[in-house]
Design a protein around this motif. Structure first.
Motif, PDB file in Angstrom:
ATOM      1  N   LEU A 164       0.872  -1.173   0.000  1.00 17.88           N
ATOM      2  CA  LEU A 164       0.000   0.000   0.000  1.00 17.88           C
ATOM      3  C   LEU A 164       0.908   1.222   0.000  1.00 17.88           C
ATOM      4  O   LEU A 164       1.739   1.383   0.897  1.00 17.88           O
ATOM      5  CB  LEU A 164      -0.896   0.029   1.231  1.00 17.88           C
ATOM      6  CG  LEU A 164      -1.869  -1.126   1.407  1.00 17.88           C
ATOM      7  CD1 LEU A 164      -2.685  -0.922   2.683  1.00 17.88           C
ATOM      8  CD2 LEU A 164      -2.794  -1.236   0.212  1.00 17.88           C
ATOM      9  N   ILE A 209       4.023   5.143   9.394  1.00 15.33           N
ATOM     10  CA  ILE A 209       3.636   3.751   9.154  1.00 15.33           C
ATOM     11  C   ILE A 209       2.981   3.153  10.392  1.00 15.33           C
ATOM     12  O   ILE A 209       1.973   2.453  10.292  1.00 15.33           O
ATOM     13  CB  ILE A 209       4.845   2.930   8.668  1.00 15.33           C
ATOM     14  CG1 ILE A 209       5.228   3.387   7.255  1.00 15.33           C
ATOM     15  CG2 ILE A 209       4.547   1.433   8.693  1.00 15.33           C
ATOM     16  CD1 ILE A 209       6.503   2.816   6.710  1.00 15.33           C
ATOM     17  N   ILE A 237       3.630  -1.341   3.829  1.00 14.77           N
ATOM     18  CA  ILE A 237       3.121   0.018   3.653  1.00 14.77           C
ATOM     19  C   ILE A 237       4.304   0.918   3.337  1.00 14.77           C
ATOM     20  O   ILE A 237       5.340   0.854   3.987  1.00 14.77           O
ATOM     21  CB  ILE A 237       2.401   0.528   4.913  1.00 14.77           C
ATOM     22  CG1 ILE A 237       1.193  -0.344   5.219  1.00 14.77           C
ATOM     23  CG2 ILE A 237       1.983   1.985   4.742  1.00 14.77           C
ATOM     24  CD1 ILE A 237       0.498   0.009   6.521  1.00 14.77           C
ATOM     25  N   THR A 282       5.084   5.095   2.646  1.00 15.77           N
ATOM     26  CA  THR A 282       4.535   6.450   2.627  1.00 15.77           C
ATOM     27  C   THR A 282       5.426   7.333   1.762  1.00 15.77           C
ATOM     28  O   THR A 282       6.649   7.175   1.747  1.00 15.77           O
ATOM     29  CB  THR A 282       4.436   7.054   4.047  1.00 15.77           C
ATOM     30  OG1 THR A 282       5.737   7.132   4.617  1.00 15.77           O
ATOM     31  CG2 THR A 282       3.526   6.223   4.928  1.00 15.77           C
TER      32      THR A 282
END
Length: 107
Positions: free
Chosen positions: A43, A59, A84, A86
């Motif tokens: 993601l 996160i 994940i 970012t």
């Protein structure tokens, strides 16, 4: 549980948080694999409210939101099947991807 469904539930938890708190974010889900049960998902999240956080804090914060939307077993599976990432909203990649969706006054 099917990994894609699990990741979709995690995304739903993020959407719910954003809706309830009036937050905006951009999200991209990338699947690495051949469609088998061994697929791995990443993601990629970009949001102004994450920009000021360290990567670790951002996160961790996102994982806490996701945990609220999943059962304990689902959280464990999510942690095995996904990651994940970012990205700051000012990153040129994010700017390029989101440009078509911004209003004329935002450009």
């Amino acid at each position: 549980m099917d990994k894609e469904i699990l990741v979709e539930k995690a995304i739903d938890a993020l959407k719910q948080y954003a809706y309830l708190h009036g937050k905006q974010f951009s999200l991209l889900m990338v699947s690495f694999g051949d469609g088998s049960t061994n697929d791995f998902f990443t993601l990629i999240v970009s949001a102004p409210w994450l920009n000021e956080m360290t990567i670790k804090k951002a996160i961790t914060f996102l994982l806490e939101i996701i945990k609220d939307g999943l059962s304990e077993d689902e959280v464990k599976e999510f942690m095995r099947a996904s990651s994940i990432l970012t990205i700051n909203t000012n990153d040129p990649l994010v700017q390029g991807i989101t440009a078509p969706f911004r209003g004329a006054g935002d450009r």
